[in-house]
Design an enzyme around this catalytic site. Sequence first.
Site, PDB file in Angstrom:
ATOM      1  N   SER A   1       0.982  27.222  -4.598  1.00  0.00           N
ATOM      2  CA  SER A   1       1.877  26.073  -4.435  1.00  0.00           C
ATOM      3  C   SER A   1       2.825  26.286  -3.272  1.00  0.00           C
ATOM      4  O   SER A   1       3.236  27.408  -2.992  1.00  0.00           O
ATOM      5  CB  SER A   1       2.690  25.835  -5.705  1.00  0.00           C
ATOM      6  OG  SER A   1       3.600  24.773  -5.457  1.00  0.00           O
TER       7      SER A   1
ATOM      8  N   LYS B   1      -1.139  26.485 -12.491  1.00  0.00           N
ATOM      9  CA  LYS B   1      -0.899  25.610 -11.335  1.00  0.00           C
ATOM     10  C   LYS B   1      -1.047  24.131 -11.731  1.00  0.00           C
ATOM     11  O   LYS B   1      -0.301  23.275 -11.270  1.00  0.00           O
ATOM     12  CB  LYS B   1      -1.868  25.956 -10.189  1.00  0.00           C
ATOM     13  CG  LYS B   1      -1.765  25.038  -8.982  1.00  0.00           C
ATOM     14  CD  LYS B   1      -0.396  25.090  -8.358  1.00  0.00           C
ATOM     15  CE  LYS B   1      -0.082  24.270  -7.146  1.00  0.00           C
ATOM     16  NZ  LYS B   1      -0.829  23.168  -6.697  1.00  0.00           N
TER      17      LYS B   1
HETATM   18  C1  6PG Z   1       1.847  22.212  -4.395  1.00  0.00           C
HETATM   19  C2  6PG Z   1       1.553  20.779  -4.624  1.00  0.00           C
HETATM   20  C3  6PG Z   1       0.261  20.419  -4.019  1.00  0.00           C
HETATM   21  C4  6PG Z   1       0.120  18.934  -3.889  1.00  0.00           C
HETATM   22  C5  6PG Z   1      -0.829  18.368  -4.871  1.00  0.00           C
HETATM   23  C6  6PG Z   1      -0.416  17.207  -5.683  1.00  0.00           C
HETATM   24  O1  6PG Z   1       2.142  22.837  -5.394  1.00  0.00           O
HETATM   25  O2  6PG Z   1       1.814  22.674  -3.257  1.00  0.00           O
HETATM   26  O3  6PG Z   1       1.516  20.486  -5.983  1.00  0.00           O
HETATM   27  O4  6PG Z   1      -0.725  21.052  -4.731  1.00  0.00           O
HETATM   28  O5  6PG Z   1       1.240  18.229  -3.644  1.00  0.00           O
HETATM   29  O6  6PG Z   1      -1.931  18.111  -4.053  1.00  0.00           O
HETATM   30  O7  6PG Z   1      -0.741  16.089  -5.023  1.00  0.00           O
HETATM   31  P1  6PG Z   1      -0.929  14.627  -5.588  1.00  0.00           P
HETATM   32  O8  6PG Z   1       0.460  14.088  -5.700  1.00  0.00           O
HETATM   33  O9  6PG Z   1      -1.684  14.015  -4.463  1.00  0.00           O
HETATM   34  O10 6PG Z   1      -1.695  14.637  -6.841  1.00  0.00           O
END
Ligand code: 6PG
Length: 508
Positions: free
Chosen positions: A128, A188
């Site tokens: 993340s 996650k």
């Molecule tokens: C992170 C985010 C990243 C991203 C996701 C969620 O932890 O770096 O969570 O994984 O923002 O892709 O995105 P959506 O809002 O498009 O579902």
Amino acid sequence: MNADVAVIGTGVMGSNLARNLARQPETRVAIYDLDVDRARAVAAAHPEAGFLVAETPAALAQMLSTPRVAILMVNAGPATDAAIADIAAVFEPGDIIVDGGNSLFTDTIVRGEQLEGTGIEFVGVGISGGEVGALLGPSMMVGGSEAAWQRLRPLLTPIAARAEVAGLEAPVPCVAHIGTDGAGHFAKMVHNGIEYADMQLIAEACRILRDDLGLSPAAISAVLTEWNAGELESYLIEVTAEVLAHTDAATGLPFVDIVADAAGAKGTGAWTAKVGLDLGVPVPTIAEAVFARSLSQAGALRALGADIPGPVGNTEPLSTGDRNAAGGPTGERAAADGDDPVAPDRLGERIETVRQALFAGKILAYVQGFDEIAAGAQAYGWDVDLGELASIWRAGCIIRARVLDRIVAAYDRQEGLGSLLADDELRAEVGQAQGALRSAVGAAIGQGIPVPALSSALAYLDGIRAPRATAAIIQAQRDFFGSHTYGRVDRPGIFHTLWSGDRSEVEL
Ligand code: 6PG
């Protein structure tokens, strides 16, 4: 020349993670992409990284010192399966394939099982922090075997974010082994579910500040900046303050007013809600945040709703612009025709109510998320240290927030803490903020301002507070039409009433 680690997939996340790895002393990084030109372009754009570009999986395997480590940074789903197949075909027993994408944890479990017998270790790592996190230090939730973790640890620890913790001299690296097989991707997934809830709660608080209290986007930005200096401090509040302060260059309007009111989603929030349903763990605030995004996309439905009379807050049509776009920290908007402006002497108090409501909602979203992880750990046989997980979310990741220090402290205070609400301090905190949550939600409902996440947090709180809620009637209904039986409050056992007979009760 030998490389120490490979990164497969050179999109923004992959190339940034590769650059982060390459910055570490004595770490040579090989990169590979199905699109060889893209990998070459990344290497050319970052000569300081000294990337070795592999043109085929076989060439990559040749370049890597053994035992090999390859980190996949490709799209979740079929692209990940294809990349695993390509790399597994050229790797040997003892090598490790890491999936650093947002894969569904059950896919990670299956992929690990499929590689069993090859001697190649498969490790799902939840990463993340977005693009900047990948480059400067993400938070990483590692699954897979303990043996693989011990080998990956020296590679991942130096590239992880570091959380400065009061009382500790050395910052804490934000990487941990969460549990075996899919545990890292499960954590996650829930991280993202909490992210959805937190984003929605913040957006609803902004809507109340705008439509109930009449603040301009610029004034809301100033309020959020102030909140960010206190217990609500978080990356998401900071980001929200920034977008609210931004002006659209083409129109001169607040940026948030020219962005279409339809939110996208890649699926991790929906997974968190679905898994909550599968495990029977109540995660209503996370689910409402997912549904709020679906509703935002339901254009035809919203067009129908636009015809239904009723209050819609003090919203002004876009064409009128935001009359107080440059409003300062007090930032009251002049009342639109028929609006009741909030008396300046009450404005501060009303803003504080919204702040407390948001704080309560946020804690309750974390309570739900951690409960889901505890239930997942039990269902899948993972030994998850929830306090350690909270501690690696304190930097690098999207949900990093000051409140995580409180959550870590709660797990430290009581080993084997069940729900976070079992912590006396957090429970008291939620109890205190309850009035604010109730009053913010009540005001929003009265004005027709949609606040699904805040109101679901309140309903969740009331649901767990209620000595008797609604389930007795549900169970009686079930027994009536389906002989589903019920328990009694006055004695143990399983009972059924002969509803279509003489209505006497039988004990089963
Ligand atoms: C992170 C985010 C990243 C991203 C996701 C969620 O932890 O770096 O969570 O994984 O923002 O892709 O995105 P959506 O809002 O498009 O579902």
